[in-house]
Design an enzyme around this catalytic site. Structure first.
Site, short mmCIF file in Angstrom:
data_model
loop_
_atom_site.label_atom_id
_atom_site.label_comp_id
_atom_site.label_asym_id
_atom_site.label_seq_id
_atom_site.Cartn_x
_atom_site.Cartn_y
_atom_site.Cartn_z
N HIS A 38 29.26 33.29 35.97
CA HIS A 38 28.76 33.04 37.34
C HIS A 38 28.54 31.54 37.56
O HIS A 38 28.99 30.97 38.56
CB HIS A 38 27.45 33.81 37.52
CG HIS A 38 26.81 33.65 38.85
ND1 HIS A 38 26.78 34.65 39.80
CD2 HIS A 38 26.16 32.60 39.43
CE1 HIS A 38 26.15 34.23 40.88
NE2 HIS A 38 25.75 32.98 40.68
N GLU A 39 27.86 30.90 36.61
CA GLU A 39 27.58 29.47 36.75
C GLU A 39 28.85 28.63 36.57
O GLU A 39 29.03 27.61 37.23
CB GLU A 39 26.50 29.04 35.77
CG GLU A 39 25.14 29.67 36.03
CD GLU A 39 24.65 29.42 37.44
OE1 GLU A 39 24.88 28.31 37.97
OE2 GLU A 39 24.05 30.33 38.04
N HIS A 42 30.65 28.49 39.81
CA HIS A 42 30.08 27.47 40.70
C HIS A 42 30.61 26.08 40.33
O HIS A 42 31.07 25.32 41.19
CB HIS A 42 28.55 27.46 40.57
CG HIS A 42 27.85 28.59 41.23
ND1 HIS A 42 28.15 29.01 42.51
CD2 HIS A 42 26.84 29.39 40.80
CE1 HIS A 42 27.36 30.02 42.83
NE2 HIS A 42 26.56 30.27 41.81
#
Length: 232
Positions: A38-39, A42
Site C-alpha cells: 500500500h505504501e 503511494h
C-alpha cells in the site's frame, strides 16, 4: 477481528478458535505483505509524477520493517482496519499538486483492491485443483475469506473523506485552496475520533455497506472467467 471475539466473550458467547487462528494468520499476511505494498504504491506513483522524496528517504521499498506502524498494526489486529507508516510525499515536486496528490493517495486503496482481487483468483484456482484435500480447502477458504475481506475493508476505510485518510486527498483536489488548510486543521483529532467510532461500532453500518458492494464486485469479476470455463 479480535474486537468481535472480545465483544463475544463479554456477551458470554463462545469463540471459534480455528477460525480466529486463520483470521490472525490472514491479518499477519496483510501486515507484512500488503501494508508495505500500500505504501509502496503511494511512493511509486509519487515518484512517477516527479516526487523523489520516498525514494531518497529509503521508503520506496516493500520491506515491511520500513512500513510497520505500532498503532496502525494494533488497529488492524483489533478492528481489521489499520495503516502503515506513511511514505513521505512532497507535493511541491508535482506539476499539478492537487491532481497528482489525489492520484498518489488513490494508489494505496487501489493496491488493496488489486490484492483482494488476486487473492480471490488464487482461491478459485485452488478450488480447481483436484489433488487438494477437502479439509485443506476448508481451512484455506477461511484464510482467503479474511485476507480478501481485510484488503477490501482497508480500501473502503482509506477512501473515507476524513483527514488523514487517502479519501481526504481526493476531496482536497476539488476544494478551493483557501479551504484546504481548514479541512486538515484538526487532522490529529480526527484520528482519535475514528478510533472511538471503530471501537464502539458506530462506523460498522457504513463500512459494512460499502465493503459489501465492493466485495460483490470483486468476487463477480474474479469468478467470471472460471464460470465461463465451467470450473465453478
Amino acid at each position: 477481528m479480535l474486537i468481535d471475539a472480545i465483544r463475544g466473550i463479554m456477551r458470554g458467547e463462545g469463540v471459534d478458535f480455528p477460525s480466529l487462528v486463520m483470521q490472525l494468520l490472514a491479518t499477519v499476511a496483510v501486515i507484512f505483505l500488503i501494508l508495505p505494498l500500500h505504501e509502496y504504491a503511494h511512493g511509486l506513483i509519487a515518484y512517477k509524477l516527479g516526487d523523489p522524496t520516498a525514494k531518497q528517504s529509503g521508503r520506496l521499498t516493500l520491506n515491511p520493517l520500513a512500513s510497520i506502524d505500532k498503532v496502525g498494526t494494533l488497529g488492524l489486529l483489533l478492528f481489521g482496519i489499520g495503516w502503515a507508516k506513511p511514505v513521505p510525499v512532497n507535493p511541491r515536486y508535482f506539476r499539478n499538486p492537487k491532481r497528482d496528490m489525489a492520484l498518489t493517495a488513490l494508489a494505496g486503496p487501489v493496491s488493496n483492491i488489486l490484492a483482494g482481487f488476486v487473492g480471490t483468483v488464487v482461491y478459485y484456482l485452488l478450488l480447481c485443483l483436484p489433488f487438494i484435500p477437502v479439509q485443506a480447502l476448508s481451512v484455506l477458504s477461511v484464510f482467503f475469506y479474511y485476507y480478501i475481506s481485510i484488503n477490501l475493508m482497508l480500501a473502503v476505510f482509506n477512501l473515507l473523506p476524513a483527514p488523514p485518510l487517502d479519501g481526504s486527498r481526493l476531496v482536497a483536489a476539488f476544494l478551493p485552496n483557501r479551504m484546504v488548510y481548514q479541512y486538515y486543521r484538526y487532522e490529529r483529532y480526527v484520528v482519535l475520533v475514528l478510533f472511538v467510532l471503530l471501537f464502539t461500532g458506530v462506523l460498522d453500518p457504513v463500512l459494512s455497506f460499502l465493503h459489501g458492494h465492493l466485495w460483490n464486485a470483486v468476487i463477480s469479476l474474479a469468478s467470471t472467467p472460471f464460470r465461463a470455463l465451467g470450473l465453478l
